[in-house]
Design a protein around this motif. Sequence first.
Motif, short mmCIF file in Angstrom:
data_model
loop_
_atom_site.label_atom_id
_atom_site.label_comp_id
_atom_site.label_asym_id
_atom_site.label_seq_id
_atom_site.Cartn_x
_atom_site.Cartn_y
_atom_site.Cartn_z
N ASN A 1 0.80 -0.99 0.01
CA ASN A 1 0.07 -0.16 -0.11
C ASN A 1 0.96 1.24 -0.08
O ASN A 1 0.36 2.23 -0.41
CB ASN A 1 -0.80 0.04 1.20
N ALA A 2 2.19 1.39 0.23
CA ALA A 2 2.95 2.23 0.38
C ALA A 2 4.06 2.58 -0.64
O ALA A 2 4.69 3.35 -0.79
CB ALA A 2 3.67 2.44 1.79
N GLY B 1 6.85 0.04 10.25
CA GLY B 1 6.56 0.64 9.11
C GLY B 1 5.33 1.66 9.57
O GLY B 1 4.21 0.73 9.93
N GLN B 2 5.21 2.78 9.41
CA GLN B 2 3.87 3.62 10.22
C GLN B 2 2.87 3.73 9.00
O GLN B 2 2.04 4.37 9.46
CB GLN B 2 4.46 4.97 10.39
N ARG B 3 3.08 3.06 7.97
CA ARG B 3 1.97 2.92 6.96
C ARG B 3 1.50 1.49 6.95
O ARG B 3 0.89 1.20 5.89
CB ARG B 3 2.22 3.68 5.85
N PRO C 1 8.69 6.18 8.73
CA PRO C 1 7.68 6.95 8.13
C PRO C 1 7.15 6.42 6.79
O PRO C 1 8.15 6.32 5.94
CB PRO C 1 7.74 8.37 8.21
N ASP C 2 6.15 6.35 6.28
CA ASP C 2 5.89 6.25 5.15
C ASP C 2 6.17 4.88 4.43
O ASP C 2 6.56 4.84 3.37
CB ASP C 2 6.26 7.19 3.95
N ARG C 3 6.42 3.74 5.31
CA ARG C 3 6.71 2.44 5.01
C ARG C 3 5.63 1.41 5.19
O ARG C 3 5.05 1.50 6.43
CB ARG C 3 8.34 2.21 5.69
N GLY C 4 5.49 0.57 4.44
CA GLY C 4 4.41 -0.60 4.75
C GLY C 4 4.97 -1.72 4.97
O GLY C 4 6.05 -1.94 5.17
#
Length: 275
Positions: free
Chosen positions: A153-154, A207-209, A238-241
């Motif tokens: 998703n990221a 991963g914060q996403r 941040p911004d990692r899935g």
Amino acid sequence: MTDRRTPVVLIHGLWLHSSSWRPWVELLQAEGFAPLAPGWPGEPDSVSDARSHPQAMAGPGIHDVTEHYASLIKALPAEPVLIGHSFGGLIAQKLLGLGLGRAAVAIDPAPIKGVKPLPFTQLRSAFPVLRNPANRSRAVSLTAAQFRYAFGNAIPQQESDALFKEYAVPAPGRPLFEAAFANFSRRSPAAAVTGNARRGPLLLMSGQRDHTVPDVVTRAAYKLYGDSPAATDLKQFPDRGHSLVVDRGWRAVADGALGWLARQGITGQSATTGL
């Protein structure tokens, strides 16, 4: 000549083949470590074979996978570093708590017993398995769209589809059912020894996403170690899935793990004691 390199055992999670660790293996070798990326019990040697024979992966639960890796670790010449992703991160925590590792890095780890947050995205990611109780004894595949939601998703759609084509394999349903009901079971195999004061250092990465293991789940696991004097750290991206160990940004995650290991005094040539 005795191999004095520090062993590293890489443990993958559901829906990725062990070959997905290949870039990590190459990097760790270049850094002087002795990496191994063994598959789960019954895992075929290649992605194509795993897709052709999905039921080969249908049986193992969390306990079986833990015992599988424990046996491999006990045969090594020195205590290894454990690096696990997703359910591999849960297994790495269990092994470290049992004293079967010098240190561990758990990346977007599946929730151990005691973790209470259950975000919607996590439920949706697991739904392809949990929607049917019969999947407990089956191996379940994701579609490209389901992989995109749970893992990719990221990252761009094209990259997610490429990762799906290269690494995605059927996964046993049993571990997901065991983790989902861990807090309702007195003897859940998803339990880890969080209070072991003598264990090696542990790094939790998030991963914060991430949809599959949202950041709040990893932070809840981190809090469970609060009463232990053993070193426990948390690093967030941040911004990692959930694809963070295999997508084009994997190197930043690997460098974060290597930098943390170096701060613990663990380098590629530091193996000096046997198990």
